[in-house]
Design an enzyme around this catalytic site. Structure first.
Site, PDB file in Angstrom:
ATOM      1  N   GLU A 245       2.350 -15.569   3.039  1.00  0.00           N
ATOM      2  CA  GLU A 245       1.247 -14.729   3.521  1.00  0.00           C
ATOM      3  C   GLU A 245       0.281 -14.412   2.376  1.00  0.00           C
ATOM      4  O   GLU A 245      -0.934 -14.476   2.527  1.00  0.00           O
ATOM      5  CB  GLU A 245       1.837 -13.439   4.103  1.00  0.00           C
ATOM      6  CG  GLU A 245       0.788 -12.443   4.524  1.00  0.00           C
ATOM      7  CD  GLU A 245       1.350 -11.312   5.392  1.00  0.00           C
ATOM      8  OE1 GLU A 245       2.518 -11.390   5.833  1.00  0.00           O
ATOM      9  OE2 GLU A 245       0.604 -10.351   5.623  1.00  0.00           O
ATOM     10  N   GLY A 367      -0.524  -6.646   1.302  1.00  0.00           N
ATOM     11  CA  GLY A 367      -0.098  -5.994   0.049  1.00  0.00           C
ATOM     12  C   GLY A 367      -1.309  -5.690  -0.797  1.00  0.00           C
ATOM     13  O   GLY A 367      -2.087  -6.594  -1.126  1.00  0.00           O
ATOM     14  N   GLU A 370      -2.611  -2.705  -5.869  1.00  0.00           N
ATOM     15  CA  GLU A 370      -1.657  -1.870  -6.621  1.00  0.00           C
ATOM     16  C   GLU A 370      -0.226  -2.347  -6.370  1.00  0.00           C
ATOM     17  O   GLU A 370       0.585  -2.429  -7.308  1.00  0.00           O
ATOM     18  CB  GLU A 370      -1.819  -0.391  -6.226  1.00  0.00           C
ATOM     19  CG  GLU A 370      -3.147   0.227  -6.645  1.00  0.00           C
ATOM     20  CD  GLU A 370      -4.343  -0.249  -5.820  1.00  0.00           C
ATOM     21  OE1 GLU A 370      -4.161  -0.650  -4.653  1.00  0.00           O
ATOM     22  OE2 GLU A 370      -5.479  -0.239  -6.357  1.00  0.00           O
TER      23      GLU A 370
HETATM   24  C1  FAD Z   1      -8.322  -6.018   8.104  1.00  0.00           C
HETATM   25  C2  FAD Z   1      -6.867  -5.691   7.980  1.00  0.00           C
HETATM   26  C3  FAD Z   1      -5.937  -6.486   8.619  1.00  0.00           C
HETATM   27  C4  FAD Z   1      -4.579  -6.150   8.577  1.00  0.00           C
HETATM   28  N1  FAD Z   1      -3.679  -6.912   9.292  1.00  0.00           N
HETATM   29  C5  FAD Z   1      -2.405  -6.490   9.377  1.00  0.00           C
HETATM   30  C6  FAD Z   1      -1.482  -7.164  10.232  1.00  0.00           C
HETATM   31  O1  FAD Z   1      -1.807  -8.171  10.874  1.00  0.00           O
HETATM   32  N2  FAD Z   1      -0.216  -6.674  10.331  1.00  0.00           N
HETATM   33  C7  FAD Z   1       0.190  -5.585   9.642  1.00  0.00           C
HETATM   34  O2  FAD Z   1       1.344  -5.190   9.784  1.00  0.00           O
HETATM   35  N3  FAD Z   1      -0.656  -4.916   8.816  1.00  0.00           N
HETATM   36  C8  FAD Z   1      -1.936  -5.338   8.685  1.00  0.00           C
HETATM   37  N4  FAD Z   1      -2.811  -4.670   7.866  1.00  0.00           N
HETATM   38  C9  FAD Z   1      -2.360  -3.480   7.167  1.00  0.00           C
HETATM   39  C10 FAD Z   1      -2.199  -3.652   5.675  1.00  0.00           C
HETATM   40  O3  FAD Z   1      -1.134  -4.518   5.386  1.00  0.00           O
HETATM   41  C11 FAD Z   1      -2.008  -2.245   5.082  1.00  0.00           C
HETATM   42  O4  FAD Z   1      -3.232  -1.544   5.274  1.00  0.00           O
HETATM   43  C12 FAD Z   1      -1.635  -2.290   3.628  1.00  0.00           C
HETATM   44  O5  FAD Z   1      -0.327  -2.795   3.456  1.00  0.00           O
HETATM   45  C13 FAD Z   1      -1.709  -0.895   2.968  1.00  0.00           C
HETATM   46  O6  FAD Z   1      -1.015   0.055   3.715  1.00  0.00           O
HETATM   47  P1  FAD Z   1      -1.734   1.447   4.090  1.00  0.00           P
HETATM   48  O7  FAD Z   1      -3.030   1.134   4.738  1.00  0.00           O
HETATM   49  O8  FAD Z   1      -0.774   2.266   4.859  1.00  0.00           O
HETATM   50  O9  FAD Z   1      -2.045   2.138   2.705  1.00  0.00           O
HETATM   51  P2  FAD Z   1      -1.030   3.052   1.871  1.00  0.00           P
HETATM   52  O10 FAD Z   1       0.276   2.382   1.774  1.00  0.00           O
HETATM   53  O11 FAD Z   1      -1.077   4.423   2.434  1.00  0.00           O
HETATM   54  O12 FAD Z   1      -1.725   3.062   0.439  1.00  0.00           O
HETATM   55  C14 FAD Z   1      -2.784   3.957   0.071  1.00  0.00           C
HETATM   56  C15 FAD Z   1      -3.153   3.683  -1.386  1.00  0.00           C
HETATM   57  O13 FAD Z   1      -2.024   3.947  -2.212  1.00  0.00           O
HETATM   58  C16 FAD Z   1      -1.749   2.820  -3.015  1.00  0.00           C
HETATM   59  N5  FAD Z   1      -0.311   2.734  -3.260  1.00  0.00           N
HETATM   60  C17 FAD Z   1       0.676   2.623  -2.348  1.00  0.00           C
HETATM   61  N6  FAD Z   1       1.870   2.546  -2.952  1.00  0.00           N
HETATM   62  C18 FAD Z   1       1.621   2.585  -4.287  1.00  0.00           C
HETATM   63  C19 FAD Z   1       2.434   2.541  -5.455  1.00  0.00           C
HETATM   64  N7  FAD Z   1       3.755   2.407  -5.372  1.00  0.00           N
HETATM   65  N8  FAD Z   1       1.828   2.630  -6.668  1.00  0.00           N
HETATM   66  C20 FAD Z   1       0.491   2.740  -6.782  1.00  0.00           C
HETATM   67  N9  FAD Z   1      -0.341   2.787  -5.708  1.00  0.00           N
HETATM   68  C21 FAD Z   1       0.217   2.712  -4.479  1.00  0.00           C
HETATM   69  C22 FAD Z   1      -2.263   1.635  -2.216  1.00  0.00           C
HETATM   70  O14 FAD Z   1      -2.484   0.525  -3.055  1.00  0.00           O
HETATM   71  C23 FAD Z   1      -3.538   2.217  -1.633  1.00  0.00           C
HETATM   72  O15 FAD Z   1      -4.557   2.144  -2.590  1.00  0.00           O
HETATM   73  C24 FAD Z   1      -4.163  -5.023   7.844  1.00  0.00           C
HETATM   74  C25 FAD Z   1      -5.104  -4.248   7.154  1.00  0.00           C
HETATM   75  C26 FAD Z   1      -6.443  -4.567   7.210  1.00  0.00           C
HETATM   76  C27 FAD Z   1      -7.425  -3.706   6.485  1.00  0.00           C
END
Ligand code: FAD
Length: 382
Positions: A245, A367, A370
């Site tokens: 992926e 992913g 970060e």
């Molecule tokens: C257009 C689009 C398509 C997508 N398609 C899919 C899909 O098909 N299926 C699916 O399941 N998901 C999908 N996603 C979701 C995507 O995988 C998640 O948005 C992403 O994994 C981040 O999760 P979150 O949005 O909950 O952010 P969070 O996990 O809440 O993160 C918020 C911030 O904290 C940072 N952060 C988190 N953990 C840490 C750490 N340990 N250390 C430092 N910084 C950290 C992150 O980098 C980010 O900047 C999609 C997202 C988008 C925008």
């Protein structure tokens, strides 16, 4: 950089999909952006041409091609100016591989032919409103009740979410598991399953023709036979497939950078300011050269990764490096390329103007930057 892994048959395949993209997709890209989606029948057209999952075995209706064909499909769809077709690429090389790798024979026979001909659009549903990066924290529960799992929960940001016919869904079958990731399983949830509904089509800052939606499960009754692989092994499957992926998303980001650069160089060579081309003013020449260097570095890194992946080498660390670096790079490139277009860089009729919004998600999906650095840091023992 010329890739070593293509032969004559790949070049023929590339020419065919390039022609298809120029005829069937590019002319409609702006309209589909306004429509907030690509038409359903495009999936069937793409399937009829053999561009859906070209790697699937012939016995399930595929062409049994190597990963090189997947790369070509991504590279040519990525030049279509239509972000909506990224859903096709995600289906091809991110979601359907779950069925291929972890599905049993019955599941493969049932789903793969439809995935290849366009009858079945797939989605992979991991992210929830309260859990994205921290996958082990998902709350969607699946409780075994006789021959069914009763699923309750919600997924968000799901690519192909609104139009999917089959959702490869991460659920908690054992919420008390310690460590928590051992309680995750994956279910194949079909559209039409009682209790499964689609939520909102999400309005994003770009990539408007991409179908990004919410999925809702309310006492959803999923037959036990729709369990993918073994109960409690879901996290392992998701991590296994995530390497491909991330590679795929990196390819999409690299191609977007190359395409936006090409458009910008053409523009800057022909647009004159103060009596000479925009590109010939030293500041702009340097800016373009800097970006072209970044793009070349990205391509060299990416091709070496693709080669390693085809050869079966472990790319976990390097693909995480490439994913963050190239997805950040395309965002920088898109920003500076719009600047080089002047006012036209703000006009949607110019593809380059749409690019910053279209590529924004690339540092987040599959992913975040970060999380990629966390992975690399762990592997480096930091
Ligand atoms: C257009 C689009 C398509 C997508 N398609 C899919 C899909 O098909 N299926 C699916 O399941 N998901 C999908 N996603 C979701 C995507 O995988 C998640 O948005 C992403 O994994 C981040 O999760 P979150 O949005 O909950 O952010 P969070 O996990 O809440 O993160 C918020 C911030 O904290 C940072 N952060 C988190 N953990 C840490 C750490 N340990 N250390 C430092 N910084 C950290 C992150 O980098 C980010 O900047 C999609 C997202 C988008 C925008």
């Amino acid at each position: 950089m010329e890739a070593k892994f293509y032969g004559e048959e790949h070049n023929i395949f590339r020419k065919s999909i390039k022609d298809f993209v120029n005829k069937e997709i590019k002319p409609h890209a702006e309209k589909w952006d306004e429509d907030r989606g690509i038409p359903r029948d495009l999936w069937h057209k793409v399937g009829a041409q053999g561009y859906l999952c070209p790697w699937v075995d012939e016995k399930y209706g595929g062409a049994g091609g190597g990963f090189e064909y997947s790369v070509i499909v991504h590279e040519e769809l990525g030049r279509s100016e239509c972000p909506g077709v990224s859903g096709i690429g995600i289906h091809n090389d991110i979601i359907v591989p779950y069925i291929h790798h972890q599905g049993n024979e019955k599941q493969k026979e049932k789903y793969l032919p439809g995935c290849v001909n366009g009858d079945i659009i797939t989605a992979v549903a991991m992210t929830e409103p309260e859990a994205g990066s921290d996958l082990a924290a998902i709350r969607t529960k699946a409780v075994r009740d006789g021959d069914h799992y009763v699923v309750n929960g919600q997924k968000t940001f799901i690519s192909n979410g609104i139009n999917c016919n089959l959702a490869v869904t991460a659920v908690k079958t054992d919420p008390k598991a310690d460590p928590p990731h051992k309680g995750i399983s994956v279910l194949l949830i079909e559209e039409g399953t009682p209790g499964f509904s689609k939520g909102r089509l999400l309005d994003k800052t770009g990539g408007h023709s991409m179908d990004t939606g919410e999925l809702v499960f309310e006492d959803c009754l999923v037959p036990v036979e729709n369990l993918l692989g073994e109960e409690g092994r879901g996290f392992h499957y998701l991590m296994y497939n995530l390497q491909q992926e991330r590679l795929i998303l990196t390819i999409d980001a690299q191609v977007a950078a190359e395409y936006v650069m090409e458009k910008t160089i053409d523009y800057c060579k022909t647009r004159t300011v103060f009596g000479r081309p925009v590109s010939s003013h030293q500041h702009n020449t340097f800016k373009i050269v800097e970006m072209a260097t970044d793009v070349e570095i990205g391509r060299t890194f990416l091709n070496s990764l693709i080669e390693d992946f085809i050869e079966g080498r472990d790319i976990t660390m390097r693909v995480s490096m490439a994913k963050w670096w190239i997805s950040e790079m395309v965002n920088r490139v898109a920003y500076h390329c719009t600047q080089l277009h002047g006012g036209y860089g703000c006009m949607k009729e110019y593809y380059v103007a749409r690019a910053p919004g279209d590529v924004r998600y690339m540092t987040i999906a599959a992913g975040t930057t970060e999380i990629m650095k966390v992975i690399v840091g762990n592997i480096m023992g930091l």
